[in-house]
Scaffold this motif. Structure first.
Motif, mmCIF file in Angstrom:
data_model
loop_
_atom_site.group_PDB
_atom_site.id
_atom_site.type_symbol
_atom_site.label_atom_id
_atom_site.label_comp_id
_atom_site.label_asym_id
_atom_site.label_seq_id
_atom_site.Cartn_x
_atom_site.Cartn_y
_atom_site.Cartn_z
ATOM 1 N N GLN A 170 0.811 -1.222 0.000
ATOM 2 C CA GLN A 170 0.000 0.000 0.000
ATOM 3 C C GLN A 170 0.846 1.274 0.000
ATOM 4 O OE1 GLN A 170 -2.452 -0.229 3.534
ATOM 5 N NE2 GLN A 170 -0.875 0.656 4.844
ATOM 6 N N ILE A 171 2.181 1.145 0.050
ATOM 7 C CA ILE A 171 3.039 2.334 0.065
ATOM 8 C C ILE A 171 3.196 2.878 -1.346
ATOM 9 C CG2 ILE A 171 5.368 3.189 0.527
ATOM 10 C CD1 ILE A 171 5.510 1.171 2.830
ATOM 11 N N LYS A 172 2.977 4.184 -1.466
ATOM 12 C CA LYS A 172 3.120 4.845 -2.755
ATOM 13 C C LYS A 172 3.937 6.112 -2.584
ATOM 14 C CE LYS A 172 -1.526 6.798 -2.225
ATOM 15 N NZ LYS A 172 -1.542 6.536 -0.835
ATOM 16 N N THR A 173 4.340 6.699 -3.701
ATOM 17 C CA THR A 173 5.145 7.919 -3.671
ATOM 18 C C THR A 173 4.459 8.989 -2.822
ATOM 19 O OG1 THR A 173 6.053 7.419 -5.850
ATOM 20 C CG2 THR A 173 6.202 9.703 -5.109
ATOM 21 N N GLY A 174 5.222 9.583 -1.922
ATOM 22 C CA GLY A 174 4.711 10.619 -1.028
ATOM 23 C C GLY A 174 4.334 10.115 0.348
ATOM 24 N N ASP A 175 4.202 8.810 0.519
ATOM 25 C CA ASP A 175 3.824 8.251 1.816
ATOM 26 C C ASP A 175 4.976 8.340 2.817
ATOM 27 O OD1 ASP A 175 1.313 7.666 0.904
ATOM 28 O OD2 ASP A 175 1.617 5.494 0.788
ATOM 29 N N THR A 176 4.624 8.487 4.090
ATOM 30 C CA THR A 176 5.589 8.547 5.177
ATOM 31 C C THR A 176 5.785 7.146 5.757
ATOM 32 O OG1 THR A 176 4.924 10.805 5.711
ATOM 33 C CG2 THR A 176 6.090 9.584 7.428
ATOM 34 N N VAL A 177 7.047 6.771 5.965
ATOM 35 C CA VAL A 177 7.371 5.468 6.546
ATOM 36 C C VAL A 177 8.251 5.656 7.771
ATOM 37 C CG1 VAL A 177 7.180 4.209 4.359
ATOM 38 C CG2 VAL A 177 9.395 5.160 5.053
ATOM 39 N N ASN A 178 8.232 4.664 8.647
ATOM 40 C CA ASN A 178 9.100 4.654 9.826
ATOM 41 C C ASN A 178 10.449 4.053 9.445
ATOM 42 O OD1 ASN A 178 7.054 5.674 11.457
ATOM 43 N ND2 ASN A 178 6.292 3.642 11.949
ATOM 44 N N LEU A 179 11.525 4.680 9.901
ATOM 45 C CA LEU A 179 12.871 4.194 9.631
ATOM 46 C C LEU A 179 13.604 3.928 10.938
ATOM 47 C CD1 LEU A 179 13.972 6.710 6.834
ATOM 48 C CD2 LEU A 179 13.020 4.402 6.542
ATOM 49 N N GLU A 180 14.152 2.738 11.062
ATOM 50 C CA GLU A 180 15.092 2.443 12.138
ATOM 51 C C GLU A 180 16.393 2.009 11.468
ATOM 52 O OE1 GLU A 180 16.067 -0.673 15.731
ATOM 53 O OE2 GLU A 180 13.944 -0.229 15.363
ATOM 54 N N PHE A 181 17.430 2.801 11.699
ATOM 55 C CA PHE A 181 18.724 2.531 11.087
ATOM 56 C C PHE A 181 19.454 1.455 11.873
ATOM 57 C CE2 PHE A 181 17.285 6.539 9.574
ATOM 58 C CZ PHE A 181 17.753 6.637 8.281
ATOM 59 N N ASP A 182 20.409 0.810 11.224
ATOM 60 C CA ASP A 182 21.134 -0.302 11.818
ATOM 61 C C ASP A 182 21.835 0.122 13.107
ATOM 62 O OD1 ASP A 182 22.254 -3.061 11.618
ATOM 63 O OD2 ASP A 182 24.132 -1.945 11.501
ATOM 64 N N ILE A 183 21.625 -0.618 14.187
ATOM 65 C CA ILE A 183 22.162 -0.261 15.504
ATOM 66 C C ILE A 183 23.685 -0.209 15.500
ATOM 67 C CG2 ILE A 183 22.027 -2.649 16.361
ATOM 68 C CD1 ILE A 183 21.504 0.525 18.457
#
Length: 194
Positions: A170-183
């Motif tokens: 359901q993710i499309k251009t412009g959508d906001t996503v959560n990011l967790e970068f590598d610890i």
């Protein structure tokens, strides 16, 4: 502690504002197996189960969580990636994921390829977060491998199984996503600044 291997997709069935908090009522095929006080990742955010009902569970997001994640943008009917915490005697199939979202990013491209999908995400790199080619990144709780790393963006390739069993569909251009970068990358970046 999580692995980034999504266990199931939940559906938001109700959102209840309570001062600065947001109660999310989620319907899923594992809701009946959960317990009060259990930690479950919702789109990569570790939240505590606070209530159970027939086929649903409720978690609460405080203002700090709402400010640093996409949970405050959810609507009734949205799909949400879910993963219960890892068991210490299990395999680490993804990578070490804490369930602590570092920041949000924006989808800048979602292209269907020949049998897979390529998604590109941008983020504010002034926060000190970085990606590296072939390194790990967690997008909405999904453990993924970076295939194209730039200063403030990265791309990932999505196989059909991941596409069908997560909310990537359901993710499309412009959508906001959560990011967790590598610890590990976060600790190395911090040490390099000293």
């Amino acid at each position: 502690m999580f692995t980034g291997i999504i266990e199931t997709i939940g559906k938001v069935v109700d959102l209840q504002k309570d001062q600065d908090n947001l109660h999310l009522v989620i319907e899923s095929d594992i809701s009946n197996e959960l317990k009060i006080d259990q930690s479950v990742a919702h789109n990569g955010v570790c939240l505590t189960v606070v209530a159970l009902a027939d086929g649903t569970h409720t978690v609460t997001a405080v203002s700090e969580t709402l400010n640093k994640s996409n949970l405050g943008k959810l609507k009734v009917g949205d799909l949400i990636n879910m993963e219960r915490c890892m068991q210490m005697n299990g395999r680490l199939d993804g990578h070490i994921v804490q369930g602590h979202v570092d920041q949000t990013g924006s989808c800048t491209g979602a292209n269907e390829m020949a049998g897979s999908w390529e998604y590109t995400f941008s983020y504010d790199s002034s926060t000190g977060n970085v990606t590296v080619e072939k390194g790990s990144i967690c997008v909405n709780g999904i453990s993924l491998t970076v295939v194209n790393s730039k200063e403030n963006s990265f791309s990932v390739s999505i196989i059909p199984y991941t596409y069908e069993h997560t909310n990537m569909q359901q993710i499309k251009t412009g959508d906001t996503v959560n990011l967790e970068f590598d610890i590990i990358g976060k600790y190395v970046a911090r040490l390099m600044k000293q």
